[in-house]
Design a protein around this motif. Structure first.
Motif, mmCIF file in Angstrom:
data_model
loop_
_atom_site.group_PDB
_atom_site.id
_atom_site.type_symbol
_atom_site.label_atom_id
_atom_site.label_comp_id
_atom_site.label_asym_id
_atom_site.label_seq_id
_atom_site.Cartn_x
_atom_site.Cartn_y
_atom_site.Cartn_z
ATOM 1 N N PHE A 195 0.834 -1.197 0.000
ATOM 2 C CA PHE A 195 0.000 0.000 0.000
ATOM 3 C C PHE A 195 0.873 1.253 0.000
ATOM 4 C CE2 PHE A 195 -2.993 -3.128 1.439
ATOM 5 C CZ PHE A 195 -4.225 -2.675 0.992
ATOM 6 N N ARG A 196 0.590 2.156 -0.933
ATOM 7 C CA ARG A 196 1.252 3.456 -0.946
ATOM 8 C C ARG A 196 0.243 4.499 -0.483
ATOM 9 N NH1 ARG A 196 5.697 5.861 -2.415
ATOM 10 N NH2 ARG A 196 6.581 3.910 -3.193
ATOM 11 N N LEU A 197 0.598 5.236 0.558
ATOM 12 C CA LEU A 197 -0.330 6.176 1.162
ATOM 13 C C LEU A 197 -0.384 7.495 0.403
ATOM 14 C CD1 LEU A 197 0.553 5.625 4.938
ATOM 15 C CD2 LEU A 197 -1.187 4.458 3.563
ATOM 16 N N ASP A 198 -1.562 8.088 0.399
ATOM 17 C CA ASP A 198 -1.779 9.394 -0.202
ATOM 18 C C ASP A 198 -1.552 10.459 0.870
ATOM 19 O OD1 ASP A 198 -2.695 11.726 -1.328
ATOM 20 O OD2 ASP A 198 -4.629 10.903 -1.973
ATOM 21 N N PRO A 199 -0.611 11.386 0.654
ATOM 22 C CA PRO A 199 -0.360 12.442 1.649
ATOM 23 C C PRO A 199 -1.600 13.285 1.967
ATOM 24 C CG PRO A 199 1.388 12.400 0.011
ATOM 25 C CD PRO A 199 0.304 11.496 -0.496
ATOM 26 N N GLU A 200 -2.562 13.309 1.056
ATOM 27 C CA GLU A 200 -3.758 14.122 1.259
ATOM 28 C C GLU A 200 -4.875 13.354 1.968
ATOM 29 O OE1 GLU A 200 -3.563 17.310 0.537
ATOM 30 O OE2 GLU A 200 -1.535 16.919 -0.220
ATOM 31 N N ASP A 201 -4.693 12.053 2.168
ATOM 32 C CA ASP A 201 -5.745 11.229 2.757
ATOM 33 C C ASP A 201 -5.170 10.451 3.940
ATOM 34 O OD1 ASP A 201 -8.047 9.760 3.261
ATOM 35 O OD2 ASP A 201 -7.543 8.233 1.761
ATOM 36 N N ILE A 202 -5.660 10.736 5.145
ATOM 37 C CA ILE A 202 -5.155 10.059 6.324
ATOM 38 C C ILE A 202 -5.862 8.720 6.464
ATOM 39 C CG2 ILE A 202 -4.845 10.165 8.832
ATOM 40 C CD1 ILE A 202 -4.712 13.169 8.623
ATOM 41 N N SER A 203 -5.285 7.695 5.887
ATOM 42 C CA SER A 203 -5.867 6.365 5.950
ATOM 43 C C SER A 203 -4.755 5.328 5.920
ATOM 44 C CB SER A 203 -6.836 6.144 4.780
ATOM 45 O OG SER A 203 -6.133 6.204 3.550
ATOM 46 N N PHE A 204 -5.082 4.116 6.377
ATOM 47 C CA PHE A 204 -4.146 2.998 6.379
ATOM 48 C C PHE A 204 -4.920 1.723 6.051
ATOM 49 C CE2 PHE A 204 -2.072 5.954 9.338
ATOM 50 C CZ PHE A 204 -0.755 5.913 8.901
ATOM 51 N N PRO A 205 -4.227 0.705 5.556
ATOM 52 C CA PRO A 205 -4.885 -0.591 5.432
ATOM 53 C C PRO A 205 -5.220 -1.151 6.814
ATOM 54 C CG PRO A 205 -2.528 -0.770 4.991
ATOM 55 C CD PRO A 205 -2.845 0.692 5.073
ATOM 56 N N GLY A 209 5.421 -7.694 8.381
ATOM 57 C CA GLY A 209 4.673 -6.656 9.084
ATOM 58 C C GLY A 209 4.711 -5.275 8.471
ATOM 59 N N LEU A 210 5.333 -5.103 7.284
ATOM 60 C CA LEU A 210 5.362 -3.790 6.640
ATOM 61 C C LEU A 210 4.008 -3.537 5.990
ATOM 62 C CD1 LEU A 210 6.814 -1.238 5.741
ATOM 63 C CD2 LEU A 210 7.753 -2.514 3.800
ATOM 64 N N MET A 211 3.264 -2.576 6.540
ATOM 65 C CA MET A 211 1.888 -2.357 6.135
ATOM 66 C C MET A 211 1.727 -1.361 4.993
ATOM 67 S SD MET A 211 0.161 -4.318 8.211
ATOM 68 C CE MET A 211 -1.490 -3.697 7.961
ATOM 69 N N ALA A 212 2.562 -0.319 4.977
ATOM 70 C CA ALA A 212 2.368 0.741 3.991
ATOM 71 C C ALA A 212 3.639 1.571 3.858
ATOM 72 C CB ALA A 212 1.195 1.635 4.389
ATOM 73 N N ILE A 213 3.698 2.312 2.759
ATOM 74 C CA ILE A 213 4.822 3.203 2.452
ATOM 75 C C ILE A 213 4.286 4.592 2.153
ATOM 76 C CG2 ILE A 213 6.703 3.687 0.825
ATOM 77 C CD1 ILE A 213 6.977 0.732 0.341
ATOM 78 N N GLY A 214 5.036 5.610 2.581
ATOM 79 C CA GLY A 214 4.707 6.971 2.175
ATOM 80 C C GLY A 214 3.833 7.702 3.176
ATOM 81 N N GLU A 244 -1.884 14.244 13.164
ATOM 82 C CA GLU A 244 -3.155 13.536 13.004
ATOM 83 C C GLU A 244 -2.933 12.131 12.462
ATOM 84 O OE1 GLU A 244 -3.671 17.929 12.671
ATOM 85 O OE2 GLU A 244 -2.412 16.455 11.639
ATOM 86 N N ARG A 245 -2.030 11.991 11.499
ATOM 87 C CA ARG A 245 -1.763 10.669 10.927
ATOM 88 C C ARG A 245 -1.036 9.788 11.947
ATOM 89 N NH1 ARG A 245 -1.551 8.658 5.697
ATOM 90 N NH2 ARG A 245 -1.415 10.722 4.736
ATOM 91 N N LEU A 246 -0.086 10.367 12.658
ATOM 92 C CA LEU A 246 0.637 9.590 13.666
ATOM 93 C C LEU A 246 -0.322 9.030 14.714
ATOM 94 C CD1 LEU A 246 3.872 11.675 14.399
ATOM 95 C CD2 LEU A 246 3.779 9.339 13.524
ATOM 96 N N LEU A 247 -1.191 9.875 15.249
ATOM 97 C CA LEU A 247 -2.113 9.429 16.279
ATOM 98 C C LEU A 247 -3.051 8.355 15.739
ATOM 99 C CD1 LEU A 247 -3.120 9.760 19.162
ATOM 100 C CD2 LEU A 247 -4.649 11.575 18.355
ATOM 101 N N PHE A 248 -3.557 8.543 14.524
ATOM 102 C CA PHE A 248 -4.442 7.551 13.908
ATOM 103 C C PHE A 248 -3.705 6.224 13.722
ATOM 104 C CE2 PHE A 248 -6.746 5.998 9.955
ATOM 105 C CZ PHE A 248 -7.840 5.514 10.662
ATOM 106 N N ALA A 249 -2.442 6.296 13.312
ATOM 107 C CA ALA A 249 -1.654 5.079 13.113
ATOM 108 C C ALA A 249 -1.525 4.291 14.412
ATOM 109 C CB ALA A 249 -0.270 5.432 12.567
#
Length: 215
Positions: A2-12, A22-27, A33-38
């Motif tokens: 999964f490559r993350l969109d800098p404009e969209d705070i989401s994760f798989p 265990g590597l879930m996503a890149i970028g 806000e993204r750190l806390l959500f992660a």
């Protein structure tokens, strides 16, 4: 991957996506806000400075149950003799910068860059990130920091300038919050924390506990 969109705070979803290693996503980015959500999802950033951001949720997960902490006779004596003094949230940035400079076995670089420090400082101002300091003769000699999600403390990094400083601090605060912290997330294995009682548990068990804290 999964490559993350800098404009969209989401994760798989880490419950549904279980990549080898265990590597879930890149970028993405390191905005507060993204750190806390992660961390609320069970992910954390870990990569070398200058590289793309890597987001992890390993299986199994290395954790410590506060009531299972192991304290050696020598550490009991150090704590009893007041070799160190302990404070909380007194110099968050200093703790982070000392963790950034700490030498680590089998690790050439650090993931603690200026952007991460800036974001964690904002999370600290919001009361989400905390630091725990260890002092000796008025000098900061050890400590650790992380993010609290409910009654789960997600430890990020620790440092020690003198022998036993980080171990004493970790024992002191784990014991102090033994009835408040349900679990301490240590993320990945270290012999240092294993000697204090940390152990591996299935990722799904960790995520289940974490979800209970934010529901």
């Amino acid at each position: 991957m999964f490559r993350l969109d800098p404009e969209d705070i989401s994760f798989p979803d880490p419950e549904l996506y279980d990549p080898d290693g265990g590597l879930m996503a890149i970028g993405g980015d390191l905005k507060p806000e993204r750190l806390l959500f992660a961390y609320q999802l069970g992910l954390f950033p870990w990569y070398n400075e200058g590289e793309e951001i890597l987001w992890w949720c390993p299986d199994p997960r290395f954790v410590l149950l506060p009531n299972e902490i192991k304290i050696s006779k020598s550490m009991k004596k150090i704590l009893r003799d007041d070799v160190f003094q302990f404070t909380e949230n007194q110099c968050f940035e200093d703790v982070m910068r000392n963790c950034k400079m700490a030498e680590r076995k089998d690790q050439d670089g650090t993931w603690i860059n200026e952007e991460l420090i800036e974001s964690f400082l904002k999370l600290h101002q919001f009361g989400k990130a905390k630091s725990f300091e260890v002092w000796q003769n008025g000098e900061l000699v050890g400590g650790f920091y992380g993010i609290q999600v409910g009654n789960v403390f997600c430890g990020e990094s620790m440092f020690a300038k003198v022998s036993n400083a980080s171990k004493a601090g970790f024992i002191h605060f784990t014991t102090k919050y033994q009835n408040e912290w349900e679990l301490i997330d240590c993320q990945i294995h270290s012999e240092h924390l294993e000697s204090l009682g940390a152990k591996m548990i299935p990722k799904i068990d960790y995520l289940k506990i974490l979800k209970q804290q934010i529901s």
